[in-house]
Design a protein around this motif. Structure first.
Motif, short mmCIF file in Angstrom:
data_model
loop_
_atom_site.label_atom_id
_atom_site.label_comp_id
_atom_site.label_asym_id
_atom_site.label_seq_id
_atom_site.Cartn_x
_atom_site.Cartn_y
_atom_site.Cartn_z
N PHE A 93 35.87 37.06 51.26
CA PHE A 93 34.49 37.16 50.81
C PHE A 93 33.93 35.77 50.55
O PHE A 93 34.69 34.79 50.44
CB PHE A 93 34.38 38.02 49.53
CG PHE A 93 35.28 37.56 48.41
CD1 PHE A 93 34.87 36.60 47.49
CD2 PHE A 93 36.56 38.09 48.28
CE1 PHE A 93 35.70 36.18 46.47
CE2 PHE A 93 37.40 37.68 47.24
CZ PHE A 93 36.96 36.71 46.34
N ARG A 94 32.63 35.67 50.45
CA ARG A 94 31.98 34.41 50.09
C ARG A 94 32.05 34.24 48.57
O ARG A 94 31.66 35.14 47.82
CB ARG A 94 30.53 34.39 50.57
CG ARG A 94 30.38 34.59 52.09
CD ARG A 94 29.00 34.20 52.59
NE ARG A 94 28.80 34.61 53.96
CZ ARG A 94 29.26 33.95 55.03
NH1 ARG A 94 29.96 32.83 54.84
NH2 ARG A 94 29.03 34.39 56.26
N THR A 95 32.52 33.09 48.13
CA THR A 95 32.83 32.93 46.72
C THR A 95 31.77 32.17 45.92
O THR A 95 31.88 32.04 44.71
CB THR A 95 34.19 32.22 46.56
OG1 THR A 95 34.61 32.26 45.21
CG2 THR A 95 34.10 30.78 47.02
N GLY A 96 30.73 31.65 46.59
CA GLY A 96 29.66 30.98 45.85
C GLY A 96 30.17 29.79 45.06
O GLY A 96 31.03 29.03 45.53
N SER A 97 29.69 29.64 43.84
CA SER A 97 29.91 28.40 43.08
C SER A 97 31.33 28.22 42.55
O SER A 97 31.62 27.17 41.97
CB SER A 97 28.92 28.32 41.92
OG SER A 97 27.63 28.03 42.41
N VAL A 98 32.21 29.19 42.74
CA VAL A 98 33.63 28.91 42.49
C VAL A 98 34.05 27.71 43.33
O VAL A 98 34.97 26.97 42.97
CB VAL A 98 34.48 30.16 42.79
CG1 VAL A 98 35.97 29.86 42.64
CG2 VAL A 98 34.08 31.32 41.88
N LEU A 228 48.65 24.10 49.29
CA LEU A 228 48.81 25.28 48.45
C LEU A 228 49.02 26.56 49.27
O LEU A 228 49.21 27.63 48.69
CB LEU A 228 47.57 25.45 47.56
CG LEU A 228 47.31 24.33 46.54
CD1 LEU A 228 46.05 24.63 45.73
CD2 LEU A 228 48.51 24.13 45.63
N GLY A 229 48.99 26.46 50.58
CA GLY A 229 49.17 27.64 51.41
C GLY A 229 48.01 28.62 51.31
O GLY A 229 48.22 29.84 51.35
N LEU A 230 46.78 28.11 51.19
CA LEU A 230 45.61 28.98 51.09
C LEU A 230 45.16 29.38 52.50
O LEU A 230 44.15 28.92 53.02
CB LEU A 230 44.49 28.25 50.34
CG LEU A 230 44.86 27.68 48.96
CD1 LEU A 230 43.63 27.04 48.30
CD2 LEU A 230 45.45 28.75 48.07
N ARG A 231 45.92 30.27 53.10
CA ARG A 231 45.72 30.61 54.51
C ARG A 231 44.46 31.43 54.76
O ARG A 231 43.98 31.51 55.89
CB ARG A 231 46.94 31.37 55.03
CG ARG A 231 48.21 30.51 55.11
CD ARG A 231 49.38 31.28 55.68
NE ARG A 231 49.82 32.32 54.77
CZ ARG A 231 50.69 32.13 53.79
NH1 ARG A 231 51.20 30.93 53.58
NH2 ARG A 231 51.06 33.13 53.01
N ASP A 232 43.94 32.06 53.72
CA ASP A 232 42.74 32.88 53.89
C ASP A 232 41.47 32.18 53.40
O ASP A 232 40.43 32.82 53.24
CB ASP A 232 42.91 34.20 53.14
CG ASP A 232 43.97 35.09 53.76
OD1 ASP A 232 43.96 35.21 55.01
OD2 ASP A 232 44.80 35.64 53.03
N ALA A 287 43.53 36.39 45.91
CA ALA A 287 44.86 35.79 45.76
C ALA A 287 44.81 34.28 45.92
O ALA A 287 45.46 33.53 45.18
CB ALA A 287 45.83 36.41 46.76
N ASP A 288 44.01 33.80 46.88
CA ASP A 288 43.91 32.36 47.09
C ASP A 288 43.20 31.67 45.93
O ASP A 288 43.57 30.56 45.53
CB ASP A 288 43.18 32.06 48.41
CG ASP A 288 44.11 32.09 49.61
OD1 ASP A 288 45.29 32.49 49.45
OD2 ASP A 288 43.66 31.72 50.71
N ILE A 289 42.17 32.31 45.38
CA ILE A 289 41.50 31.74 44.21
C ILE A 289 42.49 31.62 43.05
O ILE A 289 42.57 30.58 42.38
CB ILE A 289 40.29 32.60 43.79
CG1 ILE A 289 39.17 32.49 44.82
CG2 ILE A 289 39.77 32.18 42.41
CD1 ILE A 289 37.99 33.40 44.54
N SER A 290 43.26 32.67 42.81
CA SER A 290 44.24 32.64 41.73
C SER A 290 45.28 31.55 41.96
O SER A 290 45.65 30.83 41.03
CB SER A 290 44.93 34.00 41.60
OG SER A 290 44.01 35.00 41.22
N ARG A 291 45.74 31.43 43.19
CA ARG A 291 46.76 30.42 43.50
C ARG A 291 46.22 29.01 43.26
O ARG A 291 46.91 28.14 42.73
CB ARG A 291 47.22 30.59 44.95
CG ARG A 291 48.42 29.72 45.32
CD ARG A 291 48.92 30.05 46.73
NE ARG A 291 49.42 31.41 46.78
CZ ARG A 291 48.87 32.38 47.51
NH1 ARG A 291 47.78 32.15 48.23
NH2 ARG A 291 49.38 33.59 47.51
#
Length: 409
Positions: A93-98, A228-232, A287-291
């Protein structure tokens, strides 16, 4: 993001988030769209159901919480109204200002490498942006003041509507910066107070490019995504399609496109992320945001002194952000709850609303998301915030005592 913040949804989303018992993302995917190792939680499910059943119903919502090795989720509604695809926490999804915390982390890494200083001025780093007829001709603005939104620079988003032509139009960064610098500052003395402005992060984007001789996307990929392995996770600008299984975003676009077939629930997934850039263009997963936040708060991305400054070199957000945010650091919000502080960021992209909240040690985390947003500012719902922060404190096992808050900090 041609919109003002939808503060009622902002407050509701954050309130829902804080109720969640923080839950550890493990690799792999389960067959029902959840992260492998996670389990559906009745409390989180009830909250997701409530978001979808709101008087102004959202198409879908999910909440993904983790605490230690425990991960739980709730999901309701649909990710795609046309196809009927169920909402699930593993979708992109699009995460905006995160996005801003990611951008700020790159900037602070350059500070750690002594390639940049927090007290360097925009005028010295970007002399070509200074003109007698724009906002940089006034008092010097520092990198720190861009990071913590005390520059006073006009938010280009507030001036975007006259330039709007189509949802998928490409917005050059220079055009957006020009809109932000072409209007008077909100206040003449940088550092005087907090005033959220997306223009700050487009200037940080340009500074990163000048200092490293690489664009922000390359820096994000090399410094954060790959290690960090943020593959997505991706940083698209010109590309409006989202690759892979993803959430469709819906919005009330009647102020923009009054003749659209369903202007109050239009599919805006193809809205160009170039409109947000370094301030909000990331596509990612819960999951990627949390990581990312886990690695950040556990000290994997920044030296201890810079991480401390990121979290504690704060300014009060009174009058400049919707509660319950109480302060803003260097690219990160501080939220007050009855059981201590939470750190993270909220994000809106047209059609998407996301919140990422974390304990100071990164063990307790929550990502909450819904795929609808409004262009209107409809106010904050304090009742939701009060109820859900109390729920968060009960379910997380914290007491709200000074000792608990100190531990959370």
């Amino acid at each position: 993001m041609i919109r003002r913040r939808t503060t009622r949804l902002w407050g509701l989303g954050l309130a829902l988030a804080l109720l969640l018992p923080p839950g550890v993302a493990t690799a792999g995917q389960a067959s029902d769209g959840q992260t492998a190792g996670s389990r559906r939680d009745p409390v989180l499910q009830a909250l997701a159901d409530q978001v979808v059943a709101d008087p102004n119903p959202n198409p879908g919502a999910f909440l993904l919480a983790r605490h230690g090795s425990d991960e739980r989720f709730g999901a309701a509604g649909v990710a795609d109204r046309s196809a009927g695809t169920p909402m699930a926490p593993d979708l992109r999804f699009r995460t905006g200002s995160v996005t801003k915390t990611f951008t700020a982390t790159v900037v602070l890494q350059l500070v750690a490498e002594r390639r940049l200083r927090l007290d360097d001025t925009v005028q010295s780093l970007l002399p070509d942006q200074v003109r007698a007829d724009n906002a940089l001709s006034g008092a010097p603005i520092t990198v720190r003041q861009l990071l913590n939104h005390t520059s006073g620079l006009y938010d280009y988003l507030d001036g975007l509507l006259p330039h709007f032509r189509a949802l998928d139009q490409y917005w050059p960064r220079d055009q957006l910066i020009g809109i932000g610098l072409g209007r008077p500052r909100y206040f003449p003395a940088p550092g005087a107070r907090f005033r959220y402005s997306n223009t700050n992060y487009l200037l940080l984007d340009l500074i990163v490019e000048r200092v490293t001789d690489r664009d922000l996307r390359t820096n994000l990929e090399r410094r954060l995504f790959a290690p960090l392995g943020l593959r997505d996770t991706s940083y698209p600008l010109a590309r409006t399609a989202i690759d892979g299984a993803h959430v469709h975003g819906y919005a009330d676009v009647s102020p923009l496109l009054p003749n659209a077939p369903d202007p109050t629930r239009s599919d805006v997934t193809a809205f160009s992320p170039s409109e947000a850039g370094a301030s909000g263009a990331l596509v990612t997963t819960a999951a990627d945001i949390s990581r990312f936040y886990r690695a950040l708060l556990r000290g994997r991305l920044l030296p201890p002194d810079l991480l401390r400054r990121m979290l504690t070199d704060t300014v009060p957000t009174t009058g400049g952000a919707a509660p319950p945010a109480v302060a803003y650091g260097l690219g990160i919000y501080v939220y007050a709850t009855d059981c201590g502080r939470a750190y993270g960021h909220g994000g809106t992209a047209l059609g998407y609303l996301t919140f990422a909240l974390n304990s100071r040690d990164g063990r307790g985390q929550l990502v909450a998301h819904t795929n609808w947003s409004s262009l209107a500012d409809t106010g904050i719902d304090d009742d939701f915030w009060t109820a859900f922060q109390q729920g968060y404190c009960r379910t997380s096992g914290q007491t709200g005592t000074p000792a608990a808050q100190g531990a959370a900090d």
